[in-house]
Design an enzyme around this catalytic site. Structure first.
Site, PDB file in Angstrom:
ATOM      1  N   ASN A  15      -0.303-112.151  29.920  1.00  0.00           N
ATOM      2  CA  ASN A  15       0.134-111.253  28.827  1.00  0.00           C
ATOM      3  C   ASN A  15      -0.973-111.621  28.126  1.00  0.00           C
ATOM      4  O   ASN A  15      -1.193-112.625  27.603  1.00  0.00           O
ATOM      5  CB  ASN A  15       1.638-111.808  27.962  1.00  0.00           C
ATOM      6  CG  ASN A  15       1.503-111.425  27.075  1.00  0.00           C
ATOM      7  OD1 ASN A  15       1.609-110.664  26.329  1.00  0.00           O
ATOM      8  ND2 ASN A  15       2.992-110.260  26.983  1.00  0.00           N
ATOM      9  N   HIS A  18      -0.727-112.212  22.724  1.00  0.00           N
ATOM     10  CA  HIS A  18      -1.077-113.560  20.955  1.00  0.00           C
ATOM     11  C   HIS A  18      -2.843-113.299  20.893  1.00  0.00           C
ATOM     12  O   HIS A  18      -2.990-114.162  20.142  1.00  0.00           O
ATOM     13  CB  HIS A  18      -0.177-114.832  21.619  1.00  0.00           C
ATOM     14  CG  HIS A  18       1.300-114.926  21.126  1.00  0.00           C
ATOM     15  ND1 HIS A  18       1.818-114.076  20.360  1.00  0.00           N
ATOM     16  CD2 HIS A  18       1.693-114.380  22.561  1.00  0.00           C
ATOM     17  CE1 HIS A  18       2.805-113.209  21.223  1.00  0.00           C
ATOM     18  NE2 HIS A  18       3.333-114.145  21.880  1.00  0.00           N
ATOM     19  N   HIS A  51       3.080-106.124  25.175  1.00  0.00           N
ATOM     20  CA  HIS A  51       3.981-104.903  24.587  1.00  0.00           C
ATOM     21  C   HIS A  51       3.875-104.482  23.607  1.00  0.00           C
ATOM     22  O   HIS A  51       3.374-105.714  22.056  1.00  0.00           O
ATOM     23  CB  HIS A  51       5.060-106.830  24.819  1.00  0.00           C
ATOM     24  CG  HIS A  51       6.438-106.600  23.996  1.00  0.00           C
ATOM     25  ND1 HIS A  51       7.367-107.318  23.714  1.00  0.00           N
ATOM     26  CD2 HIS A  51       6.926-105.358  22.995  1.00  0.00           C
ATOM     27  CE1 HIS A  51       8.595-107.116  23.231  1.00  0.00           C
ATOM     28  NE2 HIS A  51       8.361-105.740  22.791  1.00  0.00           N
ATOM     29  N   ARG A  53       4.811-104.227  19.835  1.00  0.00           N
ATOM     30  CA  ARG A  53       6.285-104.161  19.417  1.00  0.00           C
ATOM     31  C   ARG A  53       6.918-102.449  18.603  1.00  0.00           C
ATOM     32  O   ARG A  53       5.839-102.069  18.088  1.00  0.00           O
ATOM     33  CB  ARG A  53       6.449-105.727  19.110  1.00  0.00           C
ATOM     34  CG  ARG A  53       6.692-106.242  20.095  1.00  0.00           C
ATOM     35  CD  ARG A  53       6.697-108.243  19.297  1.00  0.00           C
ATOM     36  NE  ARG A  53       8.384-107.130  18.500  1.00  0.00           N
ATOM     37  CZ  ARG A  53       9.187-108.286  19.208  1.00  0.00           C
ATOM     38  NH1 ARG A  53       8.802-109.191  20.098  1.00  0.00           N
ATOM     39  NH2 ARG A  53      11.052-108.298  18.537  1.00  0.00           N
ATOM     40  N   ARG A  57       3.832-105.741  15.583  1.00  0.00           N
ATOM     41  CA  ARG A  57       3.081-107.133  15.015  1.00  0.00           C
ATOM     42  C   ARG A  57       1.778-107.548  16.231  1.00  0.00           C
ATOM     43  O   ARG A  57       0.806-108.540  15.384  1.00  0.00           O
ATOM     44  CB  ARG A  57       4.112-108.140  14.805  1.00  0.00           C
ATOM     45  CG  ARG A  57       4.646-108.231  16.365  1.00  0.00           C
ATOM     46  CD  ARG A  57       5.804-109.733  15.830  1.00  0.00           C
ATOM     47  NE  ARG A  57       7.026-109.248  15.618  1.00  0.00           N
ATOM     48  CZ  ARG A  57       7.880-109.627  15.655  1.00  0.00           C
ATOM     49  NH1 ARG A  57       8.076-111.225  16.452  1.00  0.00           N
ATOM     50  NH2 ARG A  57       9.168-109.070  15.517  1.00  0.00           N
ATOM     51  N   GLU A  78       5.240-103.070  27.876  1.00  0.00           N
ATOM     52  CA  GLU A  78       6.164-103.973  27.501  1.00  0.00           C
ATOM     53  C   GLU A  78       7.318-102.782  26.299  1.00  0.00           C
ATOM     54  O   GLU A  78       6.066-103.207  25.179  1.00  0.00           O
ATOM     55  CB  GLU A  78       6.514-105.271  27.218  1.00  0.00           C
ATOM     56  CG  GLU A  78       6.142-106.154  28.650  1.00  0.00           C
ATOM     57  CD  GLU A  78       6.397-107.402  27.792  1.00  0.00           C
ATOM     58  OE1 GLU A  78       6.878-107.578  27.263  1.00  0.00           O
ATOM     59  OE2 GLU A  78       5.846-108.748  28.830  1.00  0.00           O
ATOM     60  N   THR A 109      10.915-112.332  22.090  1.00  0.00           N
ATOM     61  CA  THR A 109      12.327-112.060  23.038  1.00  0.00           C
ATOM     62  C   THR A 109      12.883-112.707  23.207  1.00  0.00           C
ATOM     63  O   THR A 109      12.523-113.696  24.266  1.00  0.00           O
ATOM     64  CB  THR A 109      11.366-111.173  24.454  1.00  0.00           C
ATOM     65  OG1 THR A 109      10.317-110.423  23.673  1.00  0.00           O
ATOM     66  CG2 THR A 109      12.831-110.605  24.696  1.00  0.00           C
ATOM     67  N   GLU A 159      12.810-108.759  35.949  1.00  0.00           N
ATOM     68  CA  GLU A 159      11.531-109.721  35.512  1.00  0.00           C
ATOM     69  C   GLU A 159      12.824-110.511  34.715  1.00  0.00           C
ATOM     70  O   GLU A 159      13.731-110.500  34.226  1.00  0.00           O
ATOM     71  CB  GLU A 159      11.072-109.308  34.594  1.00  0.00           C
ATOM     72  CG  GLU A 159      10.222-110.733  34.167  1.00  0.00           C
ATOM     73  CD  GLU A 159       9.147-110.762  32.767  1.00  0.00           C
ATOM     74  OE1 GLU A 159       8.633-109.190  33.566  1.00  0.00           O
ATOM     75  OE2 GLU A 159       8.436-111.226  32.589  1.00  0.00           O
ATOM     76  N   HIS A 202       8.833-115.788  30.963  1.00  0.00           N
ATOM     77  CA  HIS A 202       8.537-115.965  29.295  1.00  0.00           C
ATOM     78  C   HIS A 202       9.091-117.576  29.004  1.00  0.00           C
ATOM     79  O   HIS A 202       9.650-118.160  29.592  1.00  0.00           O
ATOM     80  CB  HIS A 202      10.455-115.391  28.485  1.00  0.00           C
ATOM     81  CG  HIS A 202       9.710-115.444  27.566  1.00  0.00           C
ATOM     82  ND1 HIS A 202       9.525-116.627  26.099  1.00  0.00           N
ATOM     83  CD2 HIS A 202       9.661-114.625  26.156  1.00  0.00           C
ATOM     84  CE1 HIS A 202       9.771-115.853  24.964  1.00  0.00           C
ATOM     85  NE2 HIS A 202       9.833-114.976  25.291  1.00  0.00           N
TER      86      HIS A 202
HETATM   87  N1  PXP Z   1       7.352-111.117  30.001  1.00  0.00           N
HETATM   88  C1  PXP Z   1       8.411-110.370  29.026  1.00  0.00           C
HETATM   89  C2  PXP Z   1       9.329-109.463  29.526  1.00  0.00           C
HETATM   90  C3  PXP Z   1       8.126-111.248  28.030  1.00  0.00           C
HETATM   91  O1  PXP Z   1       8.530-110.064  26.987  1.00  0.00           O
HETATM   92  C4  PXP Z   1       6.838-111.494  27.105  1.00  0.00           C
HETATM   93  C5  PXP Z   1       6.745-111.771  26.252  1.00  0.00           C
HETATM   94  O2  PXP Z   1       5.757-111.287  26.023  1.00  0.00           O
HETATM   95  C6  PXP Z   1       6.010-112.902  29.142  1.00  0.00           C
HETATM   96  C7  PXP Z   1       6.658-112.075  29.993  1.00  0.00           C
HETATM   97  C8  PXP Z   1       4.980-113.860  28.236  1.00  0.00           C
HETATM   98  O3  PXP Z   1       6.235-114.824  27.785  1.00  0.00           O
HETATM   99  P1  PXP Z   1       4.837-115.712  27.388  1.00  0.00           P
HETATM  100  O4  PXP Z   1       4.485-114.942  26.497  1.00  0.00           O
HETATM  101  O5  PXP Z   1       6.192-116.526  26.581  1.00  0.00           O
HETATM  102  O6  PXP Z   1       4.130-115.678  28.090  1.00  0.00           O
END
Ligand code: PXP
Length: 252
Positions: A15, A18, A51, A53, A57, A78, A109, A159, A202
């Site tokens: 992901n 960030h 994602h 949003r 952001r 996402e 989330t 998930e 997550h």
């Molecule tokens: N899976 C989903 C559905 C998420 O919303 C997120 C966060 O955007 C992640 C995985 C990844 O989480 P993290 O950034 O905490 O590893």
């Protein structure tokens, strides 16, 4: 419950939200999430997760355009279950769409989607996405009622939200951590038995990934924040390589 046949490789979705968070802290164009995604691809990511949003952001609409053009691995898009996001997803037709709950005031989330409460709405919402060829995934807590509802609405994938397990580990609440882990394991097996493909994610880190990666029913982990943070210290390619190594070790 459980598996009777051997499973394929555990996939890693990286992901890159960030990277965009850091970019947006100053505006401008760097660090570029598309460049990070290409590097993640080269480092062995099986997919990229982003994602978009509602408040934009981190990831922007232009980032999604860029990812769709640049990636050779699948994009897991996402999004919240809103009309705006559905239109964007239908325009791009990414490999996978993961429906997540979204609140403006939250930092991340925070929980899974309330599928059981919104079953009719979600069934109608995901139908066009499925018709467009997207693999629809639903981000939910490890809860039997939510899994059954996700199955009823026709999702291909769930998930499982690993946040409660990871938070309990980070805060040293080890009894809770172990209970959360047991719940994740049981619900992964339950969902698999219903015929759902099981993903998880997550909050996962090098310290918490191993037991989740060892669940045989889990086919994909989506990991972002920790990997991007760790990349500051060791670089993105080694940060991903270490996550992969731990996942493969757990699986073996
Ligand atoms: N899976 C989903 C559905 C998420 O919303 C997120 C966060 O955007 C992640 C995985 C990844 O989480 P993290 O950034 O905490 O590893």
């Amino acid at each position: 419950m459980g598996l009777t046949e051997p499973l394929g490789k555990l996939r890693l979705g990286v992901n890159i939200d960030h990277v965009a968070t850091v970019r947006n802290a100053r505006g401008g164009a760097y660090p570029d999430p598309i460049r990070a995604a290409k590097l993640a691809e080269d480092a062995g990511a099986d997919g990229i997760t982003a994602h978009l949003r509602e408040d934009r952001r981190h990831i922007s609409d232009a980032d999604i355009d860029g990812l769709m053009q640049a990636l050779t691995v699948p994009l897991n898009f996402e999004m919240a279950a809103t009309d705006e996001m559905q239109k964007i997803a239908l325009r791009h037709r990414p490999h996978a769409v993961c429906i997540v709950p979204e609140k403006r005031e939250e930092r991340t989330t925070e929980g899974g989607l309330e599928v059981a409460r919104e079953e009719n709405h979600l069934a109608h919402f995901i139908a066009p996405l499925r018709d467009a060829g997207c693999r629809v995934s639903i981000f939910i807590a490890a809860d039997r009622a939510q899994i059954e509802a996700a199955n009823r609405i026709g999702a291909a994938v769930i998930e499982l939200h690993t946040g409660a397990y990871c938070d309990a580990h980070a805060e040293g609440r080890f009894d809770t951590r172990d209970a959360e882990l047991a719940r994740l394991r049981d619900m992964a097996a339950f969902a698999h038995d219903l015929g759902l493909e099981v993903h998880a994610g997550h909050g996962l880190t090098y310290d918490t990934v191993t037991p989740v990666a060892a669940f045989p029913e889990v086919m994909e982990l989506n990991i972002g924040h920790f990997i991007i943070g760790e990349a500051i210290f060791r670089g993105l390619t080694p940060a991903i390589a270490e996550m992969r190594r731990l996942m493969e070790e757990a699986r073996a």
